[in-house]
Scaffold this motif. Structure first.
Motif, PDB file in Angstrom:
ATOM      1  N   ASN A 130       0.849  -1.188   0.000  1.00 55.31           N
ATOM      2  CA  ASN A 130       0.000   0.000   0.000  1.00 55.31           C
ATOM      3  C   ASN A 130       0.885   1.238   0.000  1.00 55.31           C
ATOM      4  OD1 ASN A 130      -2.046   1.867   0.192  1.00 55.31           O
ATOM      5  ND2 ASN A 130      -2.450   1.502   2.354  1.00 55.31           N
ATOM      6  N   PRO A 131       1.298   1.711  -1.177  1.00 54.33           N
ATOM      7  CA  PRO A 131       2.268   2.799  -1.264  1.00 54.33           C
ATOM      8  C   PRO A 131       1.702   4.185  -0.986  1.00 54.33           C
ATOM      9  CG  PRO A 131       1.610   2.113  -3.463  1.00 54.33           C
ATOM     10  CD  PRO A 131       0.944   1.165  -2.504  1.00 54.33           C
ATOM     11  N   THR A 132       0.427   4.288  -0.699  1.00 52.32           N
ATOM     12  CA  THR A 132      -0.197   5.591  -0.487  1.00 52.32           C
ATOM     13  C   THR A 132      -0.050   6.048   0.955  1.00 52.32           C
ATOM     14  OG1 THR A 132      -1.839   5.170  -2.213  1.00 52.32           O
ATOM     15  CG2 THR A 132      -2.346   6.905  -0.630  1.00 52.32           C
ATOM     16  N   PHE A 133       0.407   7.288   1.132  1.00 54.68           N
ATOM     17  CA  PHE A 133       0.441   7.915   2.458  1.00 54.68           C
ATOM     18  C   PHE A 133      -0.829   8.748   2.597  1.00 54.68           C
ATOM     19  CE2 PHE A 133       5.012   7.646   1.275  1.00 54.68           C
ATOM     20  CZ  PHE A 133       5.415   6.753   2.263  1.00 54.68           C
ATOM     21  N   HIS A 134      -1.709   8.335   3.469  1.00 48.36           N
ATOM     22  CA  HIS A 134      -2.960   9.066   3.638  1.00 48.36           C
ATOM     23  C   HIS A 134      -2.775  10.336   4.460  1.00 48.36           C
ATOM     24  CE1 HIS A 134      -5.494   5.939   1.832  1.00 48.36           C
ATOM     25  NE2 HIS A 134      -4.676   5.072   2.407  1.00 48.36           N
ATOM     26  N   SER A 135      -1.771  10.362   5.292  1.00 58.14           N
ATOM     27  CA  SER A 135      -1.562  11.514   6.173  1.00 58.14           C
ATOM     28  C   SER A 135      -0.084  11.668   6.476  1.00 58.14           C
ATOM     29  CB  SER A 135      -2.342  11.332   7.471  1.00 58.14           C
ATOM     30  OG  SER A 135      -1.832  10.234   8.208  1.00 58.14           O
ATOM     31  N   LEU A 136       0.256  12.783   7.120  1.00 57.98           N
ATOM     32  CA  LEU A 136       1.622  12.992   7.563  1.00 57.98           C
ATOM     33  C   LEU A 136       2.024  11.968   8.623  1.00 57.98           C
ATOM     34  CD1 LEU A 136       1.766  16.893   7.746  1.00 57.98           C
ATOM     35  CD2 LEU A 136       3.063  15.425   6.202  1.00 57.98           C
ATOM     36  N   GLN A 137       1.053  11.492   9.393  1.00 53.94           N
ATOM     37  CA  GLN A 137       1.371  10.462  10.391  1.00 53.94           C
ATOM     38  C   GLN A 137       1.810   9.173   9.708  1.00 53.94           C
ATOM     39  OE1 GLN A 137       1.435  10.714  13.981  1.00 53.94           O
ATOM     40  NE2 GLN A 137       2.633   8.895  13.439  1.00 53.94           N
ATOM     41  N   ASP A 138       1.187   8.829   8.586  1.00 50.00           N
ATOM     42  CA  ASP A 138       1.631   7.669   7.819  1.00 50.00           C
ATOM     43  C   ASP A 138       3.086   7.838   7.402  1.00 50.00           C
ATOM     44  OD1 ASP A 138      -0.840   6.509   8.038  1.00 50.00           O
ATOM     45  OD2 ASP A 138      -1.503   7.040   6.018  1.00 50.00           O
ATOM     46  N   LEU A 139       3.420   9.054   6.982  1.00 58.09           N
ATOM     47  CA  LEU A 139       4.790   9.343   6.575  1.00 58.09           C
ATOM     48  C   LEU A 139       5.745   9.223   7.762  1.00 58.09           C
ATOM     49  CD1 LEU A 139       6.776  10.241   4.419  1.00 58.09           C
ATOM     50  CD2 LEU A 139       6.089  12.609   4.843  1.00 58.09           C
ATOM     51  N   ALA A 140       5.300   9.691   8.932  1.00 52.49           N
ATOM     52  CA  ALA A 140       6.120   9.583  10.143  1.00 52.49           C
ATOM     53  C   ALA A 140       6.378   8.118  10.491  1.00 52.49           C
ATOM     54  CB  ALA A 140       5.439  10.291  11.303  1.00 52.49           C
ATOM     55  N   ASP A 141       5.344   7.287  10.395  1.00 48.11           N
ATOM     56  CA  ASP A 141       5.488   5.866  10.701  1.00 48.11           C
ATOM     57  C   ASP A 141       6.430   5.181   9.704  1.00 48.11           C
ATOM     58  OD1 ASP A 141       3.742   6.204  12.808  1.00 48.11           O
ATOM     59  OD2 ASP A 141       1.979   5.510  11.695  1.00 48.11           O
ATOM     60  N   TYR A 142       6.310   5.560   8.440  1.00 46.15           N
ATOM     61  CA  TYR A 142       7.182   5.014   7.402  1.00 46.15           C
ATOM     62  C   TYR A 142       8.634   5.400   7.674  1.00 46.15           C
ATOM     63  CZ  TYR A 142       9.280   4.446   2.747  1.00 46.15           C
ATOM     64  OH  TYR A 142      10.095   4.098   1.691  1.00 46.15           O
ATOM     65  N   ILE A 245       3.130  11.738  -2.347  1.00 52.81           N
ATOM     66  CA  ILE A 245       2.790  12.904  -1.534  1.00 52.81           C
ATOM     67  C   ILE A 245       1.592  12.546  -0.653  1.00 52.81           C
ATOM     68  CG2 ILE A 245       1.976  15.300  -1.585  1.00 52.81           C
ATOM     69  CD1 ILE A 245       3.372  15.618  -4.268  1.00 52.81           C
ATOM     70  N   PRO A 246       1.694  12.743   0.666  1.00 54.95           N
ATOM     71  CA  PRO A 246       0.554  12.421   1.544  1.00 54.95           C
ATOM     72  C   PRO A 246      -0.730  13.084   1.052  1.00 54.95           C
ATOM     73  CG  PRO A 246       2.482  12.923   2.858  1.00 54.95           C
ATOM     74  CD  PRO A 246       2.854  13.234   1.435  1.00 54.95           C
TER      75      PRO A 246
END
Length: 353
Positions: A130-142, A245-246
């Motif tokens: 699932n390469p989609t970042f739904h939010s900035l928090q997803d990006l933080a976790d990644y 991009i989130p």
């Protein structure tokens, strides 16, 4: 005794040859596919440099895996192979792969956390599925599962030093052990005073940064490196109809995925979205530096690890230049930057990032 000695002599050259070939494999892989990372390798001590190259090469292998498989089933099988390989590494039965051979031969291997290896692989696999970042928090976790795990492993490798008794010793902070207390409670909303002044700073006495400080700074640096890497990859992923991009950032700037895929640099809202993410990355770099306020700075042994900041900072500066103006498709960004080796050298010499 004689037969044992002969057996040792017969097997030693073979083991040495396998190690040399594995190290050459890792070095070549990093030089070809992550060439900017090769510059920092020259500033690691000779006994730590193979560990750096092995870890960077492993990261390259995992990051490039999605482009090498035809479907998710094959991809999941490949990621499972790496999970099993790490399990075998810690069980003393590494599979016959150059990177596993190299990792198994490292004197620092007993001090490298299996947790971070597995976290790196699992996070890469989840992003593949699932390469989609739904939010900035997803990006933080990644970021926490990829770049932060890699930096923690490198800090562990540089901390594994012989003690006065001749036995290796290592001190590992909570972050390096995977403590989630270092996660951003509210991601990417720094005010500039998040970190308390280090003990003794008010009296003018500075102490050497401890392991927790290193881990905390690395967690912020990881976000900056992650964002810079994703911004650089926008043209590559857009050509494969993937948006890195989130979605909450894209929505804020009215950037539509289909417009990005079709129009590339002309997509409405692209530069504004990129500018926001670049600003977050710069803020994370500043916050990482603030972690060392009241200390003597980055400890000498950790300076090479924090050189990971140099390519990211260099890219972000060029991205923000008036000529490029936050256009990730600008052709100049895809070229090798001739100043980067000198920037890495300057940062290493001055113990800065």
């Amino acid at each position: 005794m004689r037969s044992t000695s002969l057996l040792r002599q017969a097997t030693a050259p073979a083991a040495s040859d396998a190690y040399a070939k594995s190290l050459a494999y890792a070095t070549d892989l990093v030089r070809r596919t992550d060439h900017e990372a090769i510059y920092a390798s020259h500033f690691y001590p000779a006994n730590v440099r193979p560990a750096y190259l092995a870890l960077r090469a492993l990261n390259v292998e995992l990051a490039g895996l999605p482009d090498q498989v035809s479907n998710q089933l094959v991809g999941r099988m490949r990621f499972q192979w790496w999970k099993d390989a790490i399990k075998g590494l810690y069980n003393g039965t590494p599979p016959p792969h150059p990177l596993m051979t190299l990792l198994a031969s490292l004197p620092q291997r007993p001090y490298l956390s299996a947790y971070h290896f597995n976290r790196l692989i699992t996070t890469r696999e989840n992003n593949f599925l699932n390469p989609t970042f739904h939010s900035l928090q997803d990006l933080a976790d990644y970021s926490a599962g990829t770049q932060a795990s890699l930096l923690y492993l490198l800090l562990q490798a540089t901390a594994a030093q012989p003690s006065t008794t001749g036995n290796p010793s290592i001190a590992i902070g909570r972050g390096a052990l995977g403590d989630d207390g270092l996660r951003h409670s509210t991601p990417f909303q720094h005010q500039g005073d998040e970190h308390d002044v280090a003990a003794g700073a008010e009296s003018g006495v500075k102490k050497e940064a401890d392991d927790l400080t290193l881990d905390h700074a690395a967690s912020h640096l990881a976000v900056a490196v992650t964002i810079a890497t994703l911004l650089r990859s926008i043209p590559h992923h857009a050509g494969r109809r993937t948006n890195v991009i989130p979605l909450d950032v894209a929505s804020k700037h009215q950037l539509r995925e289909e417009a990005l895929f079709r129009n590339g640099p002309d997509a409405e809202g692209l530069q504004d979205a990129v500018a926001q993410l670049a600003g977050i990355a710069q803020a994370e770099l500043r916050t990482a530096r603030e972690c060392f306020d009241g200390t003597t700075g980055v400890p000498k042994r950790a300076v090479p690890v924090f050189l990971a900041a140099t390519p990211a900072r260099s890219y972000l500066d060029r991205l923000a230049s008036p000529k490029v103006d936050y256009n990730p498709f600008d052709v100049s960004l895809a070229k090798r930057y001739w100043k980067l080796p000198f920037q890495v050298w300057g940062d290493a010499r001055n113990s800065r990032f």
